[in-house]
Design a protein around this motif. Sequence first.
Motif, PDB file in Angstrom:
ATOM      1  N   ALA A   1       0.817  -1.400   0.004  1.00 46.51           N
ATOM      2  CA  ALA A   1       0.084   0.074  -0.065  1.00 46.51           C
ATOM      3  C   ALA A   1       1.020   1.172   0.073  1.00 46.51           C
ATOM      4  CB  ALA A   1      -0.799  -0.073   1.233  1.00 46.51           C
ATOM      5  N   SER A   2       2.007   1.178   0.685  1.00 46.69           N
ATOM      6  CA  SER A   2       2.737   2.428   0.928  1.00 46.69           C
ATOM      7  C   SER A   2       3.898   2.659  -0.127  1.00 46.69           C
ATOM      8  CB  SER A   2       3.583   2.448   2.178  1.00 46.69           C
ATOM      9  OG  SER A   2       2.690   2.489   3.248  1.00 46.69           O
ATOM     10  N   LEU A   3       4.403   1.356  -0.599  1.00 47.90           N
ATOM     11  CA  LEU A   3       5.462   1.449  -1.805  1.00 47.90           C
ATOM     12  C   LEU A   3       5.374   0.290  -2.587  1.00 47.90           C
ATOM     13  CD1 LEU A   3       8.373   2.915  -2.040  1.00 47.90           C
ATOM     14  CD2 LEU A   3       9.335   0.676  -1.154  1.00 47.90           C
ATOM     15  N   PRO A   4       4.184   0.504  -3.635  1.00 49.49           N
ATOM     16  CA  PRO A   4       4.151  -0.470  -4.383  1.00 49.49           C
ATOM     17  C   PRO A   4       5.090  -0.936  -5.587  1.00 49.49           C
ATOM     18  CG  PRO A   4       2.381   1.297  -4.886  1.00 49.49           C
ATOM     19  CD  PRO A   4       3.320   1.692  -3.644  1.00 49.49           C
ATOM     20  N   SER A   5       6.039  -0.237  -5.624  1.00 51.35           N
ATOM     21  CA  SER A   5       7.201  -0.633  -6.464  1.00 51.35           C
ATOM     22  C   SER A   5       8.114  -1.551  -5.922  1.00 51.35           C
ATOM     23  CB  SER A   5       7.962   0.696  -6.652  1.00 51.35           C
ATOM     24  OG  SER A   5       8.738   1.427  -5.662  1.00 51.35           O
ATOM     25  N   ALA A   6       8.039  -1.780  -4.384  1.00 46.71           N
ATOM     26  CA  ALA A   6       9.062  -2.721  -3.789  1.00 46.71           C
ATOM     27  C   ALA A   6       8.749  -4.182  -4.418  1.00 46.71           C
ATOM     28  CB  ALA A   6       8.629  -2.737  -2.416  1.00 46.71           C
ATOM     29  N   VAL A   7      10.000  -4.721  -4.603  1.00 43.41           N
ATOM     30  CA  VAL A   7      10.098  -6.334  -4.744  1.00 43.41           C
ATOM     31  C   VAL A   7       9.536  -6.999  -3.434  1.00 43.41           C
ATOM     32  CG1 VAL A   7      11.361  -8.329  -5.364  1.00 43.41           C
ATOM     33  CG2 VAL A   7      11.401  -6.238  -6.737  1.00 43.41           C
ATOM     34  N   GLN A   8       8.826  -7.867  -3.192  1.00 40.67           N
ATOM     35  CA  GLN A   8       8.239  -8.340  -2.047  1.00 40.67           C
ATOM     36  C   GLN A   8       8.607  -9.811  -1.873  1.00 40.67           C
ATOM     37  OE1 GLN A   8       4.768  -5.375  -1.821  1.00 40.67           O
ATOM     38  NE2 GLN A   8       4.801  -6.766   0.030  1.00 40.67           N
ATOM     39  N   ILE A   9       9.438 -10.156  -0.997  1.00 38.03           N
ATOM     40  CA  ILE A   9       9.677 -11.674  -0.651  1.00 38.03           C
ATOM     41  C   ILE A   9       9.141 -11.867   0.522  1.00 38.03           C
ATOM     42  CG2 ILE A   9      11.468 -13.327  -0.230  1.00 38.03           C
ATOM     43  CD1 ILE A   9      13.511 -11.574  -1.929  1.00 38.03           C
ATOM     44  N   GLN A  10       8.255 -13.062   0.614  1.00 40.07           N
ATOM     45  CA  GLN A  10       7.506 -13.478   1.927  1.00 40.07           C
ATOM     46  C   GLN A  10       8.313 -14.649   2.413  1.00 40.07           C
ATOM     47  OE1 GLN A  10       3.430 -14.163   1.873  1.00 40.07           O
ATOM     48  NE2 GLN A  10       3.375 -14.343   3.961  1.00 40.07           N
ATOM     49  N   PHE A  11       9.199 -14.513   3.323  1.00 37.36           N
ATOM     50  CA  PHE A  11      10.053 -15.720   3.854  1.00 37.36           C
ATOM     51  C   PHE A  11       9.471 -16.061   5.188  1.00 37.36           C
ATOM     52  CE2 PHE A  11      14.869 -17.288   3.533  1.00 37.36           C
ATOM     53  CZ  PHE A  11      14.563 -17.949   4.852  1.00 37.36           C
ATOM     54  N   VAL A  12       9.318 -17.480   5.096  1.00 33.22           N
ATOM     55  CA  VAL A  12       8.727 -18.237   6.236  1.00 33.22           C
ATOM     56  C   VAL A  12       9.496 -19.294   6.497  1.00 33.22           C
ATOM     57  CG1 VAL A  12       6.630 -18.994   7.476  1.00 33.22           C
ATOM     58  CG2 VAL A  12       6.345 -17.177   5.879  1.00 33.22           C
ATOM     59  N   ALA A  13      10.470 -19.070   7.678  1.00 34.70           N
ATOM     60  CA  ALA A  13      11.135 -20.202   7.771  1.00 34.70           C
ATOM     61  C   ALA A  13      10.646 -21.445   8.156  1.00 34.70           C
ATOM     62  CB  ALA A  13      12.235 -19.842   9.076  1.00 34.70           C
ATOM     63  N   ASP A  14       9.751 -21.712   9.078  1.00 32.12           N
ATOM     64  CA  ASP A  14       8.958 -22.859   9.481  1.00 32.12           C
ATOM     65  C   ASP A  14       8.173 -23.461   8.351  1.00 32.12           C
ATOM     66  OD1 ASP A  14       8.010 -24.204  12.066  1.00 32.12           O
ATOM     67  OD2 ASP A  14       6.378 -23.936  10.833  1.00 32.12           O
ATOM     68  N   GLU A  15       8.559 -24.846   8.243  1.00 29.58           N
ATOM     69  CA  GLU A  15       7.988 -25.214   6.844  1.00 29.58           C
ATOM     70  C   GLU A  15       6.207 -25.638   7.120  1.00 29.58           C
ATOM     71  OE1 GLU A  15       9.981 -28.742   6.237  1.00 29.58           O
ATOM     72  OE2 GLU A  15       8.991 -29.715   4.713  1.00 29.58           O
ATOM     73  N   THR A  16       5.717 -26.042   8.192  1.00 33.55           N
ATOM     74  CA  THR A  16       4.334 -26.169   8.540  1.00 33.55           C
ATOM     75  C   THR A  16       3.576 -24.912   8.188  1.00 33.55           C
ATOM     76  OG1 THR A  16       5.083 -27.613  10.164  1.00 33.55           O
ATOM     77  CG2 THR A  16       2.932 -27.072  10.124  1.00 33.55           C
ATOM     78  N   PHE A  17       4.216 -23.612   8.977  1.00 37.21           N
ATOM     79  CA  PHE A  17       3.300 -22.595   8.730  1.00 37.21           C
ATOM     80  C   PHE A  17       3.486 -21.948   7.300  1.00 37.21           C
ATOM     81  CE2 PHE A  17       4.021 -21.600  13.389  1.00 37.21           C
ATOM     82  CZ  PHE A  17       2.689 -21.739  13.795  1.00 37.21           C
ATOM     83  N   ARG A  18       4.565 -22.314   6.590  1.00 37.77           N
ATOM     84  CA  ARG A  18       4.840 -21.798   5.289  1.00 37.77           C
ATOM     85  C   ARG A  18       3.778 -22.488   4.405  1.00 37.77           C
ATOM     86  NH1 ARG A  18       9.756 -22.699   4.757  1.00 37.77           N
ATOM     87  NH2 ARG A  18       9.663 -24.427   3.272  1.00 37.77           N
TER      88      ARG A  18
END
Length: 223
Positions: free
Chosen positions: A176-193
């Motif tokens: 919403a604030s910086l739409p040009s950002a490249v966004q990486i969703q990093f979730v270490a825990d396999e079950t939650f990911r």
Amino acid sequence: MAEPTPPSAHVLGQIDALPSSNRPLIVCDVDEVILHMADHFTEFLGAKELTFLSSGYRFTGNIAPIGSNAPISQEAVRQLVDAFFDEESHRQRMVEGADRALKELHSDWDILLLTNLPGVHNKPVREKLLQDFGIPYPVLTNSGPKGGAVAALAAGRPSPLIFIDDSPVNHASVNASLPSAVQIQFVADETFRAAVKPSNHIDLLTGDWSQTRDFIGGILVPD
Ligand SMILES: [Mg+2]
């Protein structure tokens, strides 16, 4: 879509104190990205005879006494999270490969660590732990959605900024604030990911630092 949120005075003060730089920038979260939290927090809950109700990736409404289906209150969750950081943050474990990947990326990118860490007394503890792991980049403490702080950090920097975080709330806020950002969703825990359904603004969902380094390495370094 989330509304843009202004940064707090607390985080703006820390941003203003940074040395100025016009290098390209990676803004990286700490918990569940550089340091394990979910598995450690699950152990912490177990010691208090509490558990997650489901593998859905959220805390509020998803923690209950073992053997019960009734979640504890939002305020009780907040107190638990504060207690976790007070008691455990000095010994959180590093996510494998985070130190190496960040070091390699640092030759082309500035790196800032933006963490929603409660308790001002916990910041030096976190800085020391990260230093000891070979992760010496500046630590900024924020509270609430991160979009405002990330947009402020992007000022004067080349585009795109890279934003790495586990939280869907923070990613929606950055979009919403910086739409040009490249966004990486990093979730270490396999079950939650496995329970994450990435939003359209997520460019990569991962729990692997080699993949993250290669993905960022494939982006033309802005000048
Ligand atoms: Mg996090």
